[in-house]
Design a protein around this motif. Sequence first.
Motif, mmCIF file in Angstrom:
data_model
loop_
_atom_site.group_PDB
_atom_site.id
_atom_site.type_symbol
_atom_site.label_atom_id
_atom_site.label_comp_id
_atom_site.label_asym_id
_atom_site.label_seq_id
_atom_site.Cartn_x
_atom_site.Cartn_y
_atom_site.Cartn_z
ATOM 1 N N ASP A 111 -6.077 -0.355 3.617
ATOM 2 C CA ASP A 111 -5.027 0.134 2.716
ATOM 3 C C ASP A 111 -4.995 1.653 2.599
ATOM 4 O O ASP A 111 -3.952 2.236 2.327
ATOM 5 C CB ASP A 111 -5.196 -0.496 1.330
ATOM 6 N N GLU A 171 -3.911 -3.416 -6.114
ATOM 7 C CA GLU A 171 -3.071 -3.981 -5.049
ATOM 8 C C GLU A 171 -3.747 -5.219 -4.500
ATOM 9 O O GLU A 171 -4.911 -5.189 -4.130
ATOM 10 C CB GLU A 171 -2.893 -2.975 -3.903
ATOM 11 N N SER A 199 0.834 -1.212 0.000
ATOM 12 C CA SER A 199 0.000 0.000 0.000
ATOM 13 C C SER A 199 0.864 1.255 0.000
ATOM 14 O O SER A 199 0.542 2.242 -0.678
ATOM 15 C CB SER A 199 -0.935 0.016 1.212
HETATM 16 MG MG LIG Z 1 -2.000 -3.124 1.848
#
Ligand SMILES: [Mg+2]
Lengths: 330, 138
Positions: free
Chosen positions: A104, A153, A64
Amino acid sequence: MSRDDALDALLTDARHGSRRALGRLLSVAERGGDAASALDRRMLDAPPPLWTVGIVGAPGVGKSTLTARLVAAAADGPTGPVPRVAVIAVDPSSPLTGGAILGDRIRMQGVGSRPEVFVRSMAHRGDDGGLARAVPIAIRVLGSVGVATVIVETVGVGQIELEIIHVADTVIAAMSPGWGDAIQAAKAGLLEVADLFAVNKADRPGVADAVRDLEQMLDAGLARGSGDGRAWRPPVLPTVATDGTGIDGLWSAAEAHREWLVATGGLQRVRDERIRHEIGRRAKDLLAGRIDARTAELDLATARQTPGQWAALVAADVCAHADAPGTSAA
Amino acid sequence: MSDPPPIRILLAKLGFDGHDRGLKVIARTLRDAGFEVIYLGLRQTAGSVVIAAEQEDVAVIGISMHNGGHLTLGPMMVRAVADAGLEIPVVIGGIVPAEDVPTLREHGIFAVLGPGTALETVVATIHAAAATHDGMVG
Ligand SMILES: [Mg+2]
Ligand SMILES: Nc1nc2c(ncn2[C@@H]2O[C@H](COP(=O)(O)OP(=O)(O)O)[C@@H](O)[C@H]2O)c(=O)[nH]1
């Protein structure tokens, strides 16, 4: 307002820069079912994002934090009403309760509020492939409203998570230095799927070893096969996501990968493969429920057959009635 | 596909005070109750919360405050949500004296979860707040 009118209104608003409308559309994609199918049909003539980048790696390696840095790099450029860059950040759901903590955004504080940026957190919602269905539609929606770059992600451990790499043009595997990380990467299947490696937390000891181990494994892999002269050799780049060291290099290397894809005709090829993958996956999903139902009905006492023979019977039955109820037209 | 999808909610801490231990407990409780909790963490502003709420399409905004600023920040949060054209209920938790609760309610705060609120009450309140949120397309 009918559902179709509501979808069209949301698309119009999102194309004029409404974050709220785009947020709503992504919920439709995420929820699946008929509304998502109706939305996806509207994507048929829309352009995809120019570039989709995947970031995979174990929890805690700094994905992140890296993503936030890359977003900042991708967000620079001419601004219009619609965000230039979007992040889809995927976290696991609790297998017991179906709930999730999606954290995140904590690492994306600075960039998440910029008008050029749109961040969406998604929970995995179980391993029935729901996410694998939702993410490709979400990416098409983002592209259709004018987002140029999408960064996905996702935790890269296990089969289901690796499914997600089928959405990306360029896959960055993130890891942190430490004994065995290259081996973990190999075990997770990352060596084969990643186009770049970021050895993050390079402010910690062991970076040189991790880089060397990875380089050796990659060279060994290249030596084994597929070296047709055009092959892309994934670079291994140390980064410190917390202070930005190495980010420019990582981003330029990722851009170089995209240019290589374009120059070799690979971009169209990976996108074709991706669509085929999605079609195959969804076709299997459609049949899976009917296979299970047919299997449950079998009267095993009626014949002495091997499991393989029964399976052939089930498969033949299901295929013979491929348009039977229960196969939702999507 | 017939199960209703998990309810998405946002948790954030407004203002500049120090830690988010309490809010993390709430986050875990709500996760265990089946919610998808988008966790923003510390040092948020009304503006950053609204932007996240739009992007994440949440049904409830949960704000935690321990710095005594609730009478200013609470109404400010509700106004920022309304100004953005959103209809998302705002729930406040943290150290809020009982005598301030009516004022906050008058300013449109859906509920106040003061110190010592039972975790079941937290879950029930967030469910009730989510039920007031307008639903999905389709
Ligand atoms: Mg993350
Ligand atoms: N020392 C150091 N810590 C980092 C670095 N990148 C991320 N971190 C920290 O590692 C932790 C996990 O980072 P996060 O980005 O959430 O990892 P993710 O789970 O892979 O997304 C956080 O505390 C980060 O501040 C780095 O380059 N060096």
